[in-house]
Design an enzyme around this catalytic site. Structure first.
Site, PDB file in Angstrom:
ATOM      1  N   SER A  35       1.073  -0.800   0.300  1.00 27.03           N
ATOM      2  CA  SER A  35       0.170   0.127   0.593  1.00 27.03           C
ATOM      3  C   SER A  35       0.791   0.962  -0.281  1.00 27.03           C
ATOM      4  CB  SER A  35      -1.064   0.201   1.492  1.00 27.03           C
ATOM      5  OG  SER A  35      -0.184  -0.374   2.495  1.00 27.03           O
ATOM      6  N   ASP A 326      -2.239   8.453   7.524  1.00 27.14           N
ATOM      7  CA  ASP A 326      -3.764   7.727   7.667  1.00 27.14           C
ATOM      8  C   ASP A 326      -3.018   6.779   9.169  1.00 27.14           C
ATOM      9  OD1 ASP A 326      -2.639   5.664   6.542  1.00 27.14           O
ATOM     10  OD2 ASP A 326      -4.168   5.016   5.500  1.00 27.14           O
ATOM     11  N   HIS A 329       0.245   5.155   7.116  1.00 30.04           N
ATOM     12  CA  HIS A 329       0.669   6.058   5.688  1.00 30.04           C
ATOM     13  C   HIS A 329       1.371   7.320   6.126  1.00 30.04           C
ATOM     14  CE1 HIS A 329      -2.161   2.567   4.424  1.00 30.04           C
ATOM     15  NE2 HIS A 329      -0.682   2.105   3.823  1.00 30.04           N
TER      16      HIS A 329
END
Length: 365
Positions: A35, A326, A329
């Site tokens: 991600s 978040d 990240h």
């Protein structure tokens, strides 16, 4: 493809990307991993590991969710920008066809790890073995566009970036107390096993024609807001066990990069110590212009590190003031700090040389 069309495609490529003797040219860019670098592949999958809802993408050019786990651009996007190219499209995007193939492709998928059993809770994600299969498939499409010989040149002259490892710890070994992997391995043995498997992935990339491969180690896992919240670190101190795991992983990864370069008698692999890069602004956020490196910009609960970033989450007003977007990240601004170190960082961060140095070297070959 007919010869005139093939010639037109190649001439267009040269016009956009320059000749192979220009050090500052934009190269084809190929991205693999999780991600941290996924540009939206998971948008096309039935998975819970998605970033296609607001406020993700709030600072992107469209101000809309793009599938990136970021308020705007991620590390791969910033890398493309700094190298003078356009962001690589997700491999699963229907827009990745024709001349867009000349730019490269992003195969990354949120939730994956080095091991196939990492991230199984997210259901359908693109395991690293499948990402490598897609890379082979991509090369067939590229060959149909410009011919097999030229396709090989584009791949060998391109830059590969791969980011893996973090999920193997937070979404596997440490996911639950006494996970299957933690019962199977002590931490040092698990790290060695991960590195053994990662080495196979790197060798396979080389076998598939990649000749410039940037390998990023894992960041300081014990310092992300999710782990601070999970472990109820009221003081905001990073979890020492996860920090130890990340540090061990990075040290062994550097060893593998050194070994692979010795085996081929050429520097094709370079390693980025993402742990040290992130720790700079986590330890001294104010020096880097952040007001906090503990609290996520978007989230809820302790450190905004509980659950997902959604439309009902608490959202900071100025994303540039936050190191974390978040629970896991970095913000786009933090990504820019990381890319700056990858491009021009010292041996403390890059082994055996930084990316700018190796690109300059290749420009004279």
């Amino acid at each position: 493809m007919s010869e005139p069309l093939l010639l037109f495609a190649y001439v267009t490529f040269l016009a956009v990307f320059g000749s192979s003797s220009t050090p500052s040219e934009a190269r084809a860019f190929f991205v693999f991993g999780d991600s941290l670098v996924d540009s939206g592949n998971n948008n096309y999958l039935a998975t819970t590991a998605r970033a296609d809802n607001i406020p993700y993408g709030i600072d992107s050019p469209s101000h809309r969710p793009t599938g990136r786990f970021s308020n705007g651009r991620n590390i791969a996007d910033v890398m493309s920008e700094q190298l003078g190219g356009e962001p690589t499209l997700p491999y699963l995007s229907p827009e990745l066809r024709g001349e867009k193939l000349l730019v490269g492709a992003n195969f990354a998928s949120a939730g994956v790890g080095i091991l196939d059993d990492t991230g199984i809770q997210f259901a359908n994600v693109i395991r690293i073995s499948k990402q490598l299969q897609y890379f082979e498939e991509y090369q067939e499409k590229l060959s149909a566009l410009v011919g097999r010989s030229q396709a090989r040149k584009i791949v060998s002259h391109g830059l590969v970036m791969i980011t893996l490892g973090g999920n193997d710890f937070v979404n596997n070994y440490y996911l639950i107390p006494l996970s299957l992997r933690s019962r199977q391995f002590s931490l040092p043995d698990f790290v060695r096993y991960l590195i053994f498997e990662y080495r196979k992935v790197l060798v396979r990339l080389y076998e598939l024609g990649a000749r410039l491969i940037l390998v990023t180690g894992t960041g300081p896992l014990g310092c992300v807001p999710a782990e601070l919240a999970l472990r109820r670190s009221l003081s905001g101190e990073c979890d020492p066990e996860l920090q130890r795991a990340a540090d061990m992983f990075n040290m062994l990864l550097f060893d593998v990069v050194r070994e692979l370069n010795l085996e081929i008698d050429y520097v094709s692999f370079i390693a980025a110590n993402a742990f040290n890069m992130h720790m700079n602004y986590i330890t001294n956020p104010q020096v880097y212009g952040f007001i906090t490196s503990k609290v996520a910009c978007c989230g809820q609960g302790l450190f905004n590190g509980v659950g997902l970033c959604t439309a009902v989450s608490k959202l900071c007003e100025d994303r540039d003031e936050y190191a974390f977007w978040d629970a896991f990240h970095p913000t786009e601004r933090a990504c820019r700090i990381i890319v700056r170190e990858i491009l021009s960082g010292s041996e403390e961060y890059m082994h055996p040389m930084n990316l700018s140095t190796i690109l300059a070297r290749d420009g004279t070959v």
